[in-house]
Scaffold this motif. Structure first.
Motif, PDB file in Angstrom:
ATOM      1  N   SER A 235     -33.090 -10.818  18.657  1.00 18.31           N
ATOM      2  CA  SER A 235     -32.368 -12.043  18.979  1.00 18.31           C
ATOM      3  C   SER A 235     -31.755 -12.657  17.731  1.00 18.31           C
ATOM      4  N   GLN A 236     -32.418 -12.487  16.569  1.00 19.77           N
ATOM      5  CA  GLN A 236     -31.825 -13.009  15.346  1.00 19.77           C
ATOM      6  C   GLN A 236     -30.561 -12.225  14.993  1.00 19.77           C
ATOM      7  N   ASP A 237     -30.617 -10.923  15.137  1.00 20.17           N
ATOM      8  CA  ASP A 237     -29.426 -10.131  14.845  1.00 20.17           C
ATOM      9  C   ASP A 237     -28.238 -10.599  15.669  1.00 20.17           C
ATOM     10  N   ALA A 238     -28.548 -10.971  16.892  1.00 20.87           N
ATOM     11  CA  ALA A 238     -27.466 -11.421  17.760  1.00 20.87           C
ATOM     12  C   ALA A 238     -26.766 -12.635  17.186  1.00 20.87           C
ATOM     13  N   THR A 239     -27.481 -13.386  16.325  1.00 22.74           N
ATOM     14  CA  THR A 239     -26.865 -14.594  15.779  1.00 22.74           C
ATOM     15  C   THR A 239     -26.247 -14.357  14.405  1.00 22.74           C
ATOM     16  N   PHE A 240     -26.351 -13.153  13.839  1.00 25.16           N
ATOM     17  CA  PHE A 240     -25.750 -12.903  12.527  1.00 25.16           C
ATOM     18  C   PHE A 240     -24.396 -12.237  12.688  1.00 25.16           C
ATOM     19  N   HIS A 241     -23.359 -13.039  12.460  1.00 25.27           N
ATOM     20  CA  HIS A 241     -22.002 -12.507  12.490  1.00 25.27           C
ATOM     21  C   HIS A 241     -21.448 -12.653  11.084  1.00 25.27           C
ATOM     22  N   ALA A 242     -21.305 -11.541  10.378  1.00 28.71           N
ATOM     23  CA  ALA A 242     -20.936 -11.572   8.960  1.00 28.71           C
ATOM     24  C   ALA A 242     -19.652 -12.373   8.737  1.00 28.71           C
ATOM     25  N   SER A 243     -19.731 -13.341   7.815  1.00 28.37           N
ATOM     26  CA  SER A 243     -18.561 -14.178   7.491  1.00 28.37           C
ATOM     27  C   SER A 243     -17.754 -13.605   6.345  1.00 28.37           C
ATOM     28  N   GLY A 244     -18.300 -12.601   5.677  1.00 31.32           N
ATOM     29  CA  GLY A 244     -17.626 -12.066   4.495  1.00 31.32           C
ATOM     30  C   GLY A 244     -17.997 -12.795   3.217  1.00 31.32           C
ATOM     31  N   VAL A 245     -18.796 -13.874   3.337  1.00 27.67           N
ATOM     32  CA  VAL A 245     -19.199 -14.650   2.160  1.00 27.67           C
ATOM     33  C   VAL A 245     -20.543 -14.140   1.647  1.00 27.67           C
ATOM     34  N   ILE A 246     -20.645 -14.005   0.325  1.00 32.58           N
ATOM     35  CA  ILE A 246     -21.878 -13.585  -0.344  1.00 32.58           C
ATOM     36  C   ILE A 246     -22.175 -14.596  -1.443  1.00 32.58           C
ATOM     37  N   THR A 247     -23.409 -15.110  -1.474  1.00 32.67           N
ATOM     38  CA  THR A 247     -23.788 -15.948  -2.615  1.00 32.67           C
ATOM     39  C   THR A 247     -24.748 -15.193  -3.518  1.00 32.67           C
ATOM     40  N   LEU A 248     -24.699 -15.545  -4.808  1.00 31.78           N
ATOM     41  CA  LEU A 248     -25.555 -14.903  -5.812  1.00 31.78           C
ATOM     42  C   LEU A 248     -26.399 -15.953  -6.520  1.00 31.78           C
ATOM     43  N   THR A 249     -27.698 -15.744  -6.541  1.00 29.70           N
ATOM     44  CA  THR A 249     -28.627 -16.643  -7.231  1.00 29.70           C
ATOM     45  C   THR A 249     -29.482 -15.793  -8.164  1.00 29.70           C
ATOM     46  N   THR A 250     -29.349 -15.994  -9.464  1.00 27.43           N
ATOM     47  CA  THR A 250     -30.092 -15.175 -10.422  1.00 27.43           C
ATOM     48  C   THR A 250     -30.531 -16.011 -11.630  1.00 27.43           C
ATOM     49  N   ASP A 251     -31.332 -15.381 -12.468  1.00 30.35           N
ATOM     50  CA  ASP A 251     -31.705 -15.966 -13.765  1.00 30.35           C
ATOM     51  C   ASP A 251     -31.016 -15.211 -14.906  1.00 30.35           C
ATOM     52  N   ILE A 252     -29.896 -14.595 -14.596  1.00 33.18           N
ATOM     53  CA  ILE A 252     -29.223 -13.703 -15.555  1.00 33.18           C
ATOM     54  C   ILE A 252     -28.382 -14.475 -16.572  1.00 33.18           C
ATOM     55  N   GLY A 253     -28.020 -15.718 -16.253  1.00 32.58           N
ATOM     56  CA  GLY A 253     -27.170 -16.478 -17.162  1.00 32.58           C
ATOM     57  C   GLY A 253     -25.742 -15.949 -17.180  1.00 32.58           C
ATOM     58  N   HIS A 254     -24.995 -16.387 -18.192  1.00 31.76           N
ATOM     59  CA  HIS A 254     -23.572 -16.060 -18.247  1.00 31.76           C
ATOM     60  C   HIS A 254     -23.220 -15.176 -19.428  1.00 31.76           C
ATOM     61  N   LYS A 255     -24.205 -14.763 -20.203  1.00 26.62           N
ATOM     62  CA  LYS A 255     -23.937 -13.888 -21.349  1.00 26.62           C
ATOM     63  C   LYS A 255     -24.003 -12.442 -20.892  1.00 26.62           C
ATOM     64  N   GLY A 256     -23.009 -11.668 -21.207  1.00 26.99           N
ATOM     65  CA  GLY A 256     -23.001 -10.264 -20.806  1.00 26.99           C
ATOM     66  C   GLY A 256     -22.414 -10.075 -19.424  1.00 26.99           C
ATOM     67  N   PRO A 257     -22.133  -8.815 -19.075  1.00 24.75           N
ATOM     68  CA  PRO A 257     -21.380  -8.501 -17.859  1.00 24.75           C
ATOM     69  C   PRO A 257     -22.265  -8.224 -16.655  1.00 24.75           C
ATOM     70  N   PHE A 258     -23.503  -8.679 -16.657  1.00 21.42           N
ATOM     71  CA  PHE A 258     -24.469  -8.257 -15.647  1.00 21.42           C
ATOM     72  C   PHE A 258     -24.080  -8.737 -14.251  1.00 21.42           C
ATOM     73  N   VAL A 259     -23.831 -10.022 -14.122  1.00 22.71           N
ATOM     74  CA  VAL A 259     -23.421 -10.553 -12.813  1.00 22.71           C
ATOM     75  C   VAL A 259     -22.072  -9.948 -12.399  1.00 22.71           C
ATOM     76  N   ALA A 260     -21.183  -9.811 -13.363  1.00 26.99           N
ATOM     77  CA  ALA A 260     -19.867  -9.240 -13.062  1.00 26.99           C
ATOM     78  C   ALA A 260     -19.985  -7.817 -12.523  1.00 26.99           C
ATOM     79  N   MET A 261     -20.915  -7.042 -13.054  1.00 27.46           N
ATOM     80  CA  MET A 261     -21.087  -5.685 -12.531  1.00 27.46           C
ATOM     81  C   MET A 261     -21.513  -5.726 -11.066  1.00 27.46           C
ATOM     82  N   MET A 262     -22.365  -6.673 -10.713  1.00 29.18           N
ATOM     83  CA  MET A 262     -22.736  -6.811  -9.303  1.00 29.18           C
ATOM     84  C   MET A 262     -21.479  -7.067  -8.460  1.00 29.18           C
ATOM     85  N   LYS A 263     -20.601  -7.922  -8.971  1.00 29.66           N
ATOM     86  CA  LYS A 263     -19.369  -8.234  -8.222  1.00 29.66           C
ATOM     87  C   LYS A 263     -18.464  -7.012  -8.124  1.00 29.66           C
ATOM     88  N   GLY A 264     -18.373  -6.262  -9.226  1.00 24.04           N
ATOM     89  CA  GLY A 264     -17.569  -5.045  -9.206  1.00 24.04           C
ATOM     90  C   GLY A 264     -18.056  -4.071  -8.147  1.00 24.04           C
TER      91      GLY A 264
END
Lengths: 278, 278, 278
Positions: C7-36
């Motif tokens: 029943s939960q699956d029935a309510t999940f209709h992908a919106s195309g939006v993805i959020t990212l929550t990490t402790d990686i900070g902004h130094k280096g390309p780590f988060v960017a690689m996830m986006k790539g």
């Protein structure tokens, strides 16, 4: 650089993705202005911040991040890298094609490690080839906004061919980061940079450890065992590992190796054979 | 504000681009919630972070960054600026149209320098005019999420007309940054802010240097020559230049002028005639 | 977790939006690689950074931010949360469905407060169910890039069903943040984190104040009145309020309560009845 630029162009199909790598940080609207300029020219651009926190005025770190991460982006991505202490002087701008990706960077060592590859083709940007550039409006201090951004938008939109942007060049400023010295008994490299966790990242590629039976890493007068991941030791313990970039990294589980060891950029790091019972 | 709002509306054609300027920083999900709210209402929104690192509780810096950068974005861009120490009190929210761009900001001096232009039209937001706003659900402390974001989405989607959002107003809270004092012999301004490199950015527009034959910049008891770009002096040397915003900046090549000089926001900066042989 | 996953699956209709929550900070390309990686698989992904500045190695804070903010995103959003000190060891990865949103996080307490809800359905990720994952290429230290990113792209594109990703589980690692202790006379909670302004954010939900006629907040040996918004006191004055997350917050108008009080994560915070004339 023996591959002809024509054949490289054939492999560049713009994906619409643009990455930005700078030392501009997040204070002020500087990076945002670059994005505004790109959206004015190409409203469908997908712009990804690679990082804006590379060490100021140190192009080699930006090149290191880019070299180790570009393959994770779609082929046809345009990578703009702007660490540019000589902006507005006579330094050239390079357009580099490699592996189906296009890189634009000042010729100051930033892009040396990619541009010097056999399979890369390298062009020196002739500003007159960038459509619609108003040379009189180009500032002396922010080519990121006034040159890289409009060029990146045109490349990402597929409206200019990289090979049409200027003459092919064979010699570029090499990266400031030397390759490790390799002898039979040891590999000698350096710390290139660190991440948000204080892990120390070196220029020693994983492949260089293969000749050793039981490699250990020596830095700051201490010897570190090579582990597979952070959770294999107790919080607070030091270790070395091959990180997700494929290079040797010094880490401290759940703490900062950089702070704990007092090491930073340029610190020597050595690989050697450990004792049989290490 | 003599241009009628009707004629300004005629020039606002929503581009779908929204910029965000705040003092919220990058810790916590606050800015992300604003983006979530916007994507719920307008899934095609193109959202650009202008900066989230303006000095906390100092609206004038946010206004300075915005005033000097909005022209690099597509016409039809909506600029949301939220530096809002009086959120939840009686302060008003302004909707400003200028040069085909739309600005939304608290009436606390942030947007004064744009709103006071002759060609700008300024409306005071009437919350009842924002489609689908649930006034009862508006928090007392985060109008960025609960008012600015839904309004920005509606504006960027082209579903509301800026001039329909409330009555025209003539008097707004002026910017906290005064214009430089200009006499025949000198121009007296201040440091407004700094960038990631420690360059000190002033409120002195390039045009104010034109009357001088050989202008020099005086600050912190020292005199600085005016150069064209950073690379014209040796690393470590101080200089002044007209930066990419078109204002006077104090810089130190490859180092931080802010740290080296010990100057920061509010420090007096003077332009005067240099000696003939400087 | 009594609601069936079907029943939960029935309510999940992908919106195309993805959020990212990490402790990686902004130094280096780590988060960017996830986006790539995500853009390679799903070029229309709309990726929003929730925050990359949660306290390193402290999953509970990431979970707190996410729990209090996900409802502001479109239904059908995929939330990837990567605070993962045990990456590469035996820890599991959870896929949680709740309120039409899908969460992917390590099973280390991060997502406990959402996963333990009655209406949530929880699956343990079986890597073999992620289309096109090359298990041999999964690094030991960065599952954010090698597991979460490809999975997030497939989920956001609507190409995999959350319930197909592995077996349902009933027991997960609980959040490290305990619920406040509630007696008739007082509520005892803690400081969970702080924001960019130095406001101290607690785990005490607004509803817990309702039984009190005139609640006051006690922390660091001091007693604070409860106000509605920052501008109701003078700059420099301390206060407590119900913040935009719906929890109790200690604040100092236009200054940092964290610095002023010397309190931080874990500090006890108490709600009790104030005097009638406070």
């Amino acid at each position: 650089m023996t591959v002809s630029s024509a054949s490289q162009d054939a492999t560049f199909h713009a994906s619409g993705v643009i990455t930005l790598t700078t030392d501009i940080g997040h204070k002020g609207p500087f990076v945002a202005m670059m994005k505004g300029v790109m959206l004015r020219r190409f409203s469908a651009a997908k712009i990804v911040d690679l990082t804006h926190e590379t060490s100021p005025h140190f192009p080699a770190e930006a090149g290191f991040w880019l070299e180790r991460s570009y393959r994770y982006f779609p082929e046809g991505t345009v990578h703009l890298a702007v660490v540019d202490p000589s902006v507005g002087t006579g330094r050239e701008i390079l357009v580099v094609l490699c592996d189906g990706h296009c890189f634009v960077a000042p010729d100051n060592g930033l892009i040396g490690s990619i541009a010097e590859r056999e399979r890369a083709s390298v062009h020196r940007l002739d500003l007159d080839e960038v459509p619609g550039i108003d040379r009189a409006a180009v500032s002396a201090t922010f080519h990121g906004r006034d040159v890289f951004a409009p060029l990146g938008a045109e490349l990402a939109a597929g409206r200019v061919k990289p090979s049409s942007l200027g003459p092919t060049v064979d010699a570029v400023v090499p990266s400031w980061i030397e390759e490790p010295t390799v002898t039979k008994a040891r590999v000698s490299g350096i710390v290139v940079t660190h991440d948000n966790f204080g892990n120390l990242i070196t220029n020693i590629d994983a492949a260089l450890l293969e000749p050793f039976k039981n490699p250990v890493v020596v830095a700051g007068g201490l010897t570190f065992p090579v582990r597979r991941t952070y959770g294999e030791v107790s919080p607070g313990d030091y270790m070395a590992l091959i990180n997700s970039f494929g290079v040797v990294e010094l880490a401290r589980a759940e703490q900062s190796a950089m702070e704990g060891l007092g090491l930073s950029r340029g610190a020597p790091v050595r690989i050697q054979e450990g004792s049989a019972h290490a």
